[in-house]
Design a protein around this motif. Structure first.
Motif, PDB file in Angstrom:
ATOM      1  N   THR A 136      56.598  37.198  -7.884  1.00  0.00           N
ATOM      2  CA  THR A 136      55.323  36.583  -7.796  1.00  0.00           C
ATOM      3  C   THR A 136      54.135  37.323  -6.938  1.00  0.00           C
ATOM      4  O   THR A 136      53.118  37.355  -7.621  1.00  0.00           O
ATOM      5  CB  THR A 136      55.622  35.121  -6.856  1.00  0.00           C
ATOM      6  OG1 THR A 136      56.449  34.134  -7.506  1.00  0.00           O
ATOM      7  CG2 THR A 136      54.352  34.314  -6.577  1.00  0.00           C
TER       8      THR A 136
ATOM      9  N   GLN B 283      53.600  29.407 -10.204  1.00  0.00           N
ATOM     10  CA  GLN B 283      54.901  28.764 -10.087  1.00  0.00           C
ATOM     11  C   GLN B 283      55.163  27.295 -10.054  1.00  0.00           C
ATOM     12  O   GLN B 283      55.860  26.652 -10.594  1.00  0.00           O
ATOM     13  CB  GLN B 283      55.710  29.354  -9.169  1.00  0.00           C
ATOM     14  CG  GLN B 283      57.115  29.547  -9.213  1.00  0.00           C
ATOM     15  CD  GLN B 283      57.855  30.582  -8.340  1.00  0.00           C
ATOM     16  OE1 GLN B 283      57.175  31.402  -7.653  1.00  0.00           O
ATOM     17  NE2 GLN B 283      59.133  30.481  -7.992  1.00  0.00           N
TER      18      GLN B 283
ATOM     19  N   ASP C 294      54.432  32.400 -14.229  1.00  0.00           N
ATOM     20  CA  ASP C 294      55.352  32.492 -13.403  1.00  0.00           C
ATOM     21  C   ASP C 294      56.353  31.534 -13.247  1.00  0.00           C
ATOM     22  O   ASP C 294      56.268  30.524 -12.905  1.00  0.00           O
ATOM     23  CB  ASP C 294      54.492  32.568 -11.889  1.00  0.00           C
ATOM     24  CG  ASP C 294      55.401  33.182 -10.930  1.00  0.00           C
ATOM     25  OD1 ASP C 294      56.689  33.435 -11.001  1.00  0.00           O
ATOM     26  OD2 ASP C 294      55.034  33.322  -9.645  1.00  0.00           O
ATOM     27  N   GLU C 295      57.528  31.864 -13.927  1.00  0.00           N
ATOM     28  CA  GLU C 295      58.443  31.044 -14.087  1.00  0.00           C
ATOM     29  C   GLU C 295      58.370  29.773 -14.644  1.00  0.00           C
ATOM     30  O   GLU C 295      58.363  28.663 -14.037  1.00  0.00           O
ATOM     31  CB  GLU C 295      59.309  30.713 -12.747  1.00  0.00           C
ATOM     32  CG  GLU C 295      59.561  32.022 -12.001  1.00  0.00           C
ATOM     33  CD  GLU C 295      60.893  32.059 -11.310  1.00  0.00           C
ATOM     34  OE1 GLU C 295      61.796  31.087 -11.581  1.00  0.00           O
ATOM     35  OE2 GLU C 295      61.121  32.741 -10.256  1.00  0.00           O
TER      36      GLU C 295
END
Ligand SMILES: Nc1ncnc2c1ncn2[C@@H]1O[C@H](COP(=O)(O)OP(=O)(O)OP(=O)(O)O)[C@@H](O)[C@H]1O
Ligand SMILES: [Mg+2]
Lengths: 245, 249
Positions: free
Chosen positions: B54, B84, B154-155
Motif C-alpha cells: 500500500t 484498499q 489496492d487489493e
C-alpha cells in the motif's frame, strides 16, 4: 403529543399562580395574550419584532460564516491553531456586557457596532465547535479528493461540509438562542428600537404584562423559525443517514 | 514528486522509505525498490501482508512525499485509484459519487460503466446501503470513470466470497483490456495476479524489494487452470522461506 401536554401544563401552572398574586407582579396568560393582540393591532409589535429579528439574523450570519472559516483554518492548520488559541480563550471568557459596552464606546451607538458586538459574542463558540469538526475530518476521504484532483469548491461542498454538518447544526442551534438574548441587551443599552428597547421602557414602568408580551412574541417567532427553517434543513442534510441506519 | 514520463511509462525508484512509529523509532518499509511499467501494461505486486504494498501505491499516487527516490508518471492523463477500503462519500448516492470525480462523463459512458459492473439497480442507493462487494465495485467504477491513463488498485478483490471475487476479477480484466490504461495492481493472491496481469513482481517481506519478476506472455484469456497452476508451483519453488501464500482465489 407529550410536548403539547407539557406545554399546556406550563400554561396551567402559570395561570394558577397568577390567580394568587397581584396582576402587576404576574399577569395571567389571558392578559399577556391581550397585550400581544393590542400591540399587534397598533402595528408596533410587528415593527419591533422585525427590527430585532433583522439584527439577530445579521449577527447570526456573520458569526456563523466567520466562525466556520476560522474554525476550519484552526482545525486544519497547526500554526493557525497555536496562534488563534489564546485569542479564543480571551474572547470565550470576556463577558457579553463588556464586549457590548466597548463596542458602543469604540464604534458609537450605531447599528453596525451593535450587530458586531453580538456577532463577536457568538463567534468563539462557533469557532470551537467547527474546529472540533475540522479536526475529525476523514483523512481517507481527503486522500480520495486529492487523488481524483477535486477542485477546491467541490472538495468543500461535497467532502468537507457534509462532515461538518452535525457540528454546524450544533453551533447554529445554540447560536440562535444565544444571539437573540444578547441582541436584547444590545437594544436595551444602545438602540432606539427593538424588543430589547421596548422591554427597557416597560421595565421603567414596571409593566410586567408588556415585558412578557414582547418576550413571548419573540420566543414564538424563534420557535417558528426553528420548526419551519432549521428542522427541514437538518432533515434534508441527514437524509442519507436516515435511509442507511 | 512525480515527474512527467515519456510514452506513458511509469518508473518507480524508491531508495528508501521509513516511518516513525508511535514510540519514536524509525523503521524501514522500502529499500532500493525499483519498478518500471510500459505503456498499457498491467502489472501486479504480490507480497506478504505488511510488506509495504500500500505504501508503494501511495507514493506513486503522490500521497506520500516523504521518501528518498523519484517517481515518473505519464505526462498527460489522469490517475484512477481504488483504495484498499472503498472510500465513498456516505452522503452521496452511488451515481453522484462517480459523477463527482468525472463531471465530463457522458450519460452513455456512465450507463455502460454501470452496466459492465452490474451496478444499474444501485445508482440511487447510498454507500451505507451497499454490501462491501458492491461498494468495491462502485470504487472501481469511480476510478474508471475518470478515464485514467494510470490505474492503481489496492487489493480490489480481497474479502469477497470466492464466486464474487472470480466474477469481479473477470469483469475487471475485461474493463482494463478494453481501455488504454497502464495498471498497477496490489494483491497477496498469486492466482488473482496471474489472471489479471501481464507481469508480476514478487516482493520480499519488509523492507520490500522485488525478488522476482515474472512476465506472462500468454494472452489473458488463454491462461487455463493448468497454466495458472504451473506458474503458481513454479513461483512456490522459487520462493525460499515461504513468504508468500500460494493463490487460493
Ligand atoms: N502512516 C504510517 N505510520 C507508521 N507506520 C506505517 C504507516 N503506514 C504504514 N505503516 C507500516 O508500514 C508497513 C507497510 O504498510 P503497508 O500498508 O504498505 O503494507 P501492505 O503491504 O499494504 O499490507 P497489507 O497487505 O496488510 O495491506 C506496515 O508495517 C505498517 O504498519
Ligand atoms: Mg495494503
Amino acid at each position: 403529543m407529550v410536548r403539547l401536554i407539557s406545554l399546556i401544563l406550563l400554561l396551567a401552572t402559570w395561570w394558577l399562580i397568577s390567580q394568587f398574586v397581584e396582576p402587576q407582579t404576574l399577569p395571567g396568560p389571558d392578559r399577556v395574550l391581550g397585550a400581544i393582540a393590542a400591540q399587534m393591532r397598533s402595528g408596533d409589535m410587528f415593527f419591533q419584532l422585525g427590527v430585532t429579528l433583522a439584527r439577530v439574523l445579521a449577527a447570526f450570519t456573520i458569526a456563523m460564516a466567520a466562525g466556520t472559516a476560522i474554525g476550519l483554518l484552526m482545525g486544519r492548520v497547526k500554526l493557525a491553531d497555536r496562534l488563534g488559541d489564546p485569542w479564543l480563550i480571551v474572547l470565550l471568557n470576556l463577558p457579553a456586557l463588556v464586549i457590548i459596552v466597548l463596542a458602543f464606546i469604540w464604534g458609537g451607538l450605531t447599528e453596525i457596532a451593535g450587530v458586531l458586538a453580538v456577532a463577536i459574542n457568538k463567534l468563539p463558540n462557533t469557532v470551537v465547535t467547527v474546529r472540533e469538526g475540522a479536526r475529525a475530518l476523514d483523512s481517507g476521504l481527503n486522500e480520495m479528493a486529492t487523488v481524483f484532483a477535486l477542485s477546491r469548491r467541490k472538495y468543500m461542498w461535497h467532502v468537507v461540509l457534509p462532515q461538518l454538518g452535525p457540528f454546524l447544526a450544533a453551533a447554529g442551534r445554540s447560536g440562535l438562542s444565544l444571539v437573540w438574548k444578547i441582541v436584547l441587551i444590545v437594544e436595551l443599552l444602545g438602540r432606539p428600537n427593538g424588543i430589547g428597547f421596548q422591554i427597557g421602557v416597560a421595565f421603567q414602568l414596571f409593566d410586567v404584562t408588556l415585558i412578557l408580551a414582547y418576550a413571548l412574541a419573540f420566543v414564538a417567532v424563534i420557535l417558528v423559525i426553528e420548526t419551519a427553517v432549521v428542522q427541514p434543513i437538518e432533515r434534508r442534510a441527514s437524509r442519507w443517514r436516515i435511509r442507511t441506519s | 514528486m512525480p515527474l512527467a514520463g515519456e510514452f506513458g511509462q511509469v518508473e518507480v525508484r524508491i531508495a528508501q522509505k521509513s516511518f516513525t512509529s508511535a514510540s519514536g523509532e524509525r523503521f524501514e518499509v522500502l529499500r532500493d525498490f525499483k519498478l518500471s511499467l510500459g505503456h498499457h501494461q498491467v502489472a501486479a505486486l504480490v507480497g506478504p501482508s505488511g510488506c509495504g504494498k500500500t505504501t508503494i501505491l501511495r507514493i506513486i499516487a503522490g500521497l506520500e512525499t516523504d521518501f528518498e527516490g523519484t517517481i515518473t508518471r505519464p505526462l498527460s492523463g489522469k490517475l484512477g485509484v481504488v483504495f484498499q477500503e472503498p472510500r465513498l462519500l456516505p452522503w452521496r448516492t452511488v451515481e453522484d459519487n462517480v459523477r463527482l470525480v468525472a463531471p465530463g462523463l457522458t450519460r452513455e459512458a456512465l450507463a455502460s460503466l454501470f452496466r459492465d459492473l452490474d451496478l444499474e439497480v444501485h445508482r440511487l442507493h447510498y454507500p451505507g446501503e451497499l454490501s462491501l462487494g458492491l461498494a468495491r465495485r462502485v470504487a472501481l467504477a469511480r476510478a474508471l470513470a475518470v478515464e485514467p491513463s494510470l490505474l492503481l488498485l489496492d487489493e480490489p478483490l480481497v474479502s469477497l466470497d470466492e464466486a464474487l471475487a472470480v466474477r469481479l476479477r473477470d469483469q475487471l480484466a475485461a474493463l482494463i483490456a478494453s481501455r488504454p490504461i497502464t495498471t498497477l495492481l496490489v494483491t497477496h493472491d498469486l492466482e488473482e495476479a496471474i489472471r489479471l496481469a501481464d507481469r508480476i513482481f514478487l516482493l520480499s517481506p519488509r523492507p520490500a524489494q522485488v525478488i522476482a519478476e515474472i512476465p506472462l506472455t500468454a494472452p489473458r484469456s488463454a491462461r487455463s487452470e493448468r497454466e495458472v497452476a504451473r506458474i503458481v508451483s513454479e513461483v512456490a519453488c522459487r520462493m525460499t522461506g515461504g513468504a508468500l501464500r500460494p493463490g487460493h482465489a
